[in-house]
Design an enzyme around this catalytic site. Structure first.
Site, PDB file in Angstrom:
ATOM      1  N   ASN A   1       0.798  -1.115  -0.192  1.00  0.00           N
ATOM      2  CA  ASN A   1       0.110   0.093  -0.069  1.00  0.00           C
ATOM      3  C   ASN A   1       0.864   1.184  -0.201  1.00  0.00           C
ATOM      4  O   ASN A   1       1.766   1.373   0.480  1.00  0.00           O
ATOM      5  CB  ASN A   1      -1.013   0.032   1.210  1.00  0.00           C
ATOM      6  CG  ASN A   1      -2.202  -1.013   0.954  1.00  0.00           C
ATOM      7  OD1 ASN A   1      -2.364  -1.840  -0.068  1.00  0.00           O
ATOM      8  ND2 ASN A   1      -3.023  -0.780   1.950  1.00  0.00           N
ATOM      9  N   MET A   2       0.269   2.248  -0.566  1.00  0.00           N
ATOM     10  CA  MET A   2       0.969   3.465  -0.739  1.00  0.00           C
ATOM     11  C   MET A   2       1.583   4.072   0.758  1.00  0.00           C
ATOM     12  O   MET A   2       2.748   4.533   0.678  1.00  0.00           O
ATOM     13  CB  MET A   2      -0.142   4.880  -1.162  1.00  0.00           C
ATOM     14  CG  MET A   2       0.480   6.128  -1.334  1.00  0.00           C
ATOM     15  SD  MET A   2       1.680   6.324  -2.639  1.00  0.00           S
ATOM     16  CE  MET A   2       0.378   6.287  -3.791  1.00  0.00           C
ATOM     17  N   LYS A   3       0.893   4.273   1.869  1.00  0.00           N
ATOM     18  CA  LYS A   3       1.376   4.618   3.250  1.00  0.00           C
ATOM     19  C   LYS A   3       2.426   3.542   3.710  1.00  0.00           C
ATOM     20  O   LYS A   3       3.288   4.006   4.417  1.00  0.00           O
ATOM     21  CB  LYS A   3       0.213   4.620   3.995  1.00  0.00           C
ATOM     22  CG  LYS A   3      -0.464   3.333   4.481  1.00  0.00           C
ATOM     23  CD  LYS A   3      -1.646   3.697   5.388  1.00  0.00           C
ATOM     24  CE  LYS A   3      -2.411   2.438   5.855  1.00  0.00           C
ATOM     25  NZ  LYS A   3      -3.438   2.572   6.928  1.00  0.00           N
ATOM     26  N   GLY A   4       2.385   2.109   3.213  1.00  0.00           N
ATOM     27  CA  GLY A   4       3.453   1.495   3.944  1.00  0.00           C
ATOM     28  C   GLY A   4       3.502   1.205   5.322  1.00  0.00           C
ATOM     29  O   GLY A   4       2.255   0.891   5.865  1.00  0.00           O
TER      30      GLY A   4
END
Length: 246
Positions: free
Chosen positions: A126-129
């Site tokens: 995911n983008m936020k990691g």
């Protein structure tokens, strides 16, 4: 290599002090507490003491014990299998993919079969990691496709074929009764049957995953706790380059 003997450390160097916790299938009472203490004795701990006990209901109880281990180990005799590659930062990974592949790297990820936990796959994809480390969706040279949880192995392979994936990334969080071994073996076998195993880089991560275990199950790499997107991405592009050079 020089010998490097170590013992557990608690209050003073080499005192061997350890903490142990476990659940027993009995209700909590004085007898069960003494049973927990004697189990620790049978495990080889000296002077074990039950420092916490809790009734879990329905005939189960939980115990925390302190004790002293007499054992020590020589670290110089240990060899641990791990993937050999240079871990790059996000910019370094993007630059290497752009230079060597000339297109985006396609990564399809999922938590497979009955495993419903998305925490592992989301941390990498995911983008936020996770923990300040951005996930693969934030890498502009990676096309990251996160299929989520409880994905059948056949469905994952079909999506990888459809997307012409370079990498399949699998997360296995649920490990009770070693179900993760069955799930991972099944996916590897399906890829072999489809004739895709040599073309697709196969990576697995999870709390009980090691690189050695992953290799035994037919995977290219395994990543345990404290692994981040840059670890997986760095391995993937280095493995892709290695295969093209072979």
């Amino acid at each position: 290599m020089a010998e490097q003997w170590i013992k557990p450390y608690g209050d003073t160097q080499d005192d061997g002090r350890v903490q142990l916790s476990f659940t027993l299938p009995v209700a909590l009472d004085e007898v069960s507490k003494e049973g927990a203490r004697r189990l620790a004795l049978a495990m080889g701990l000296d002077e074990p003491a039950v420092v916490h006990a809790e009734d879990m209901g329905q005939g189960f109880s939980f115990y925390v014990l302190y004790g002293q281990s007499k054992h020590r180990i020589d670290l110089s005799t240990i060899q641990v299998a791990k993937p050999e590659f240079e871990v790059l930062d996000k910019d370094g990974v993007n630059a290497l993919i752009a230079e060597r592949m000339g297109r985006k790297m396609v990564v399809v990820g999922a938590c497979i079969e009955t495993d419903a936990h998305t925490v592992g796959i989301d941390a990498i994809m995911n983008m936020k990691g996770y923990n300040g480390h951005k996930g693969l969706e934030s890498y502009h040279e990676v096309r990251a496709i996160n299929m989520g949880a409880q994905v059948d192995s056949e469905e994952l392979v079909a999506r990888a074929i459809e997307e012409q994936a370079d990498v399949i990334l699998v997360s296995q969080v649920v490990t009770q009764k070693n179900i993760h071994l069955d799930n991972l073996t099944r996916l590897s076998d399906i890829l072999e049957a489809e004739g895709l195993r040599e073309r697709i880089i196969l990576v697995v991560g999870g709390p009980r995953i090691s690189h050695e275990l992953a290799k035994e199950l037919g995977y290219d790499a395994g990543f345990g706790p404290k692994s981040y997107a840059e670890d997986v991405a760095s391995f993937a592009i280095n493995e892709w380059i290695k295969r093209k050079a072979a």
